[in-house]
Design an enzyme around this catalytic site. Structure first.
Site, PDB file in Angstrom:
ATOM      1  N   CYS A 162     -14.863 -22.518 -47.450  1.00  0.00           N
ATOM      2  CA  CYS A 162     -13.652 -23.156 -46.936  1.00  0.00           C
ATOM      3  C   CYS A 162     -13.867 -24.659 -46.810  1.00  0.00           C
ATOM      4  CB  CYS A 162     -13.285 -22.566 -45.575  1.00  0.00           C
ATOM      5  SG  CYS A 162     -11.826 -23.334 -44.846  1.00  0.00           S
ATOM      6  N   HIS A 163     -13.010 -25.423 -47.468  1.00  0.00           N
ATOM      7  CA  HIS A 163     -13.183 -26.875 -47.513  1.00  0.00           C
ATOM      8  C   HIS A 163     -12.907 -27.522 -46.166  1.00  0.00           C
ATOM      9  CE1 HIS A 163     -13.891 -30.633 -49.350  1.00  0.00           C
ATOM     10  NE2 HIS A 163     -13.387 -30.378 -50.540  1.00  0.00           N
ATOM     11  N   ASN A 164     -12.167 -26.868 -45.279  1.00  0.00           N
ATOM     12  CA  ASN A 164     -11.918 -27.453 -43.964  1.00  0.00           C
ATOM     13  C   ASN A 164     -13.189 -27.562 -43.132  1.00  0.00           C
ATOM     14  OD1 ASN A 164      -9.106 -25.606 -44.374  1.00  0.00           O
ATOM     15  ND2 ASN A 164      -8.822 -27.752 -43.796  1.00  0.00           N
ATOM     16  N   ASN A 315     -16.257 -32.802 -43.295  1.00  0.00           N
ATOM     17  CA  ASN A 315     -15.691 -33.673 -44.318  1.00  0.00           C
ATOM     18  C   ASN A 315     -15.850 -35.126 -43.885  1.00  0.00           C
ATOM     19  OD1 ASN A 315     -14.126 -31.939 -46.470  1.00  0.00           O
ATOM     20  ND2 ASN A 315     -13.818 -30.942 -44.485  1.00  0.00           N
TER      21      ASN A 315
END
Length: 468
Positions: A162-164, A315
């Site tokens: 999951c990029h979050n 991120n």
């Protein structure tokens, strides 16, 4: 091209090896972007080191699974689940429910994937377990991993994450910790959460003084898309990979003055050329405005004005944008375009990062964002230089982000490190375009490379390799 079917185990949930805190953690405003609500795909290929096979664990996949469970003690939020609070903001419930792990075997050798090892990788779907809907991120495992053992003794690690929760650097940091824990007691770099570092102190009112690098994003709110890249579905597009070795880079450098050619990085050079060729290939009108978005890692010595500590795995990327008309771009010399790319990179300052945090927090309240005529570029060549992925008895030999574009935007190119057919260190760049535009792109690129497009080294993606 080789074809095979992997023998997979049933998916297993792997939880932290020991008890971990049961708490709720907020994401940063950079994490909590609607554009990042998907699972990024990464694949890595490993081969045995000659003379070190005695050190290789007898149960490779079991050892990997155990190391993953140990890594989740340190990265325990990854074993939790995302939840959307009132107002739409995401948080992580650290529940220790675990991540998905699949072990597999394939009757192929590492060399069967191609020499040199370059994307598109054959039978990619056999090297990745099924994550389901890649755009549904709440209430689900945050990591889906498959380890595939090859008959030569090498193995492939493929995962969706999951990029979050993490950017590319953070995902590789986690994988580095897993590989380290296969051979020693603790990871060399401990993870850092501290998502408040990239959380705005602003309220949700419009930003009074946005950084110029992000005004194009704010101008995109509530606008209507007329970009062919956004209207054509990916299954009607062509994904290809372009390899730039020493000869190709030298040919491109020959188009810019010597004093600038010596200082220009290959990333700046390739980005400038591809942006121009892509813009022409897509047939935009001269008066239409086009954008270049350069996604950059905010960590590192080059960026000392930021406060991102080593070990931060959230991120931490900045994406400055430059905007001009098609006519302005095409009338520029290549040297001027290179300078524009460089200026965009150098625009990243402490104030720029703070403005991006404020901008993304504001945009999150207004998800009707369009990215018309935008070309997003990121440099992921550093993945191949990550020494932590060397196991002593095995070494990382290639991989990266195996899909042209990503699973949500279709607008991006990744620069990845590889070796070309002559064994030279090279750069492979992904690209996704409608078929007619791809043919025009290759013709434009051939002109800059001073050669017939039939000799341009291009790797087309088999239809089965592009997964949506």
């Amino acid at each position: 091209m080789v074809s095979f079917k992997a023998r997979r185990s049933e998916p297993q949930l792997v939880s932290p090896e020991r008890p971990t805190p049961c708490e709720t953690k907020p994401l940063s405003d950079i994490d909590d972007q609607h554009l990042l609500r998907y699972y990024e795909t990464v694949v890595g290929f490993f081969r045995n080191c000659p003379g070190r096979t005695d050190d290789r664990p007898a149960d490779l996949k079991g050892t990997f699974k155990a190391a993953l469970a140990e890594a989740l003690v340190y990265y325990y939020p990854v074993a939790g689940r995302l939840r959307e609070e009132a107002g739409g903001k995401l948080v992580v419930d650290c529940t220790a429910e675990g991540v998905v792990f699949v072990d597999a075997d394939a009757d192929v050798r590492l060399q069967d994937f191609g020499e040199p090892l370059l994307p598109p990788y054959p039978c990619l779907d056999q090297l990745l377990c099924d994550p389901g809907d890649v755009k549904a991120v709440t209430g689900r495992p945050l990591l889906f991993m498959q380890v595939t053992e090859l008959k030569c003794g090498g193995f492939v690690v493929g995962f969706h994450m999951c990029h979050n929760i993490a950017d590319g650097f953070g995902m590789i940091q986690l994988m580095t910790s897993v590989t380290e824990l296969m051979v020693k007691a603790s990871p060399s770099l401990l993870p850092v959460w501290k998502r408040e570092l990239l959380t705005t102190a602003q309220n949700t009112t419009p930003i009074p003084y946005p950084n110029p690098a992000y005004k194009p994003l704010l101008n995109s709110l509530d606008s209507t898309s007329d970009d062919v890249m956004l209207s054509i579905p990916p299954n009607r597009m062509v994904a290809q990979y372009f390899v730039f070795g020493q000869r190709e880079v030298a040919a491109l450098r020959s188009h810019i003055p010597g004093h600038l050619a010596d200082s220009t990085t290959s990333f700046e050079l390739l980005t400038a050329v591809m942006w121009r060729c892509r813009t022409i290939a897509l047939g935009y009108e001269p008066s239409q405005r086009v954008r270049l978005m350069v996604t950059m890692n905010a960590r590192g010595r080059w960026n000392r004005h930021t406060l991102i500590p080593w070990g931060y795995y959230g991120n931490a990327h900045v994406s400055p944008i430059v905007e001009l008309t098609v006519d302005e771009l095409c009338r520029k010399t290549l040297a001027d375009t290179v300078e524009l790319v460089r200026e965009t990179k150098l625009s990243v300052t402490k104030e720029c990062l703070a403005s991006m945090v404020d901008t993304t927090a504001y945009i999150r309240q207004r998800p009707s964002l369009t990215m018309d005529r935008t070309y997003e570029v990121s440099d992921t060549r550093w993945i191949a230089a990550v020494k932590g992925l060397q196991l002593g008895w095995a070494e990382y030999v290639g991989g990266g982000i195996p899909l042209a574009g990503d699973l949500t935007s279709k607008l991006g190119s990744h620069h990845m490190r590889c070796q070309n057919e002559d064994g030279e260190d090279s750069t492979v760049v992904s690209l996704l375009l409608p078929r007619p535009a791809m043919e025009r792109f290759k013709k434009e690129m051939a002109v800059w490379l001073n050669k017939n497009d039939k000799n341009l080294q291009i790797y087309p993606v088999p239809s089965s390799s592009y997964m949506l």
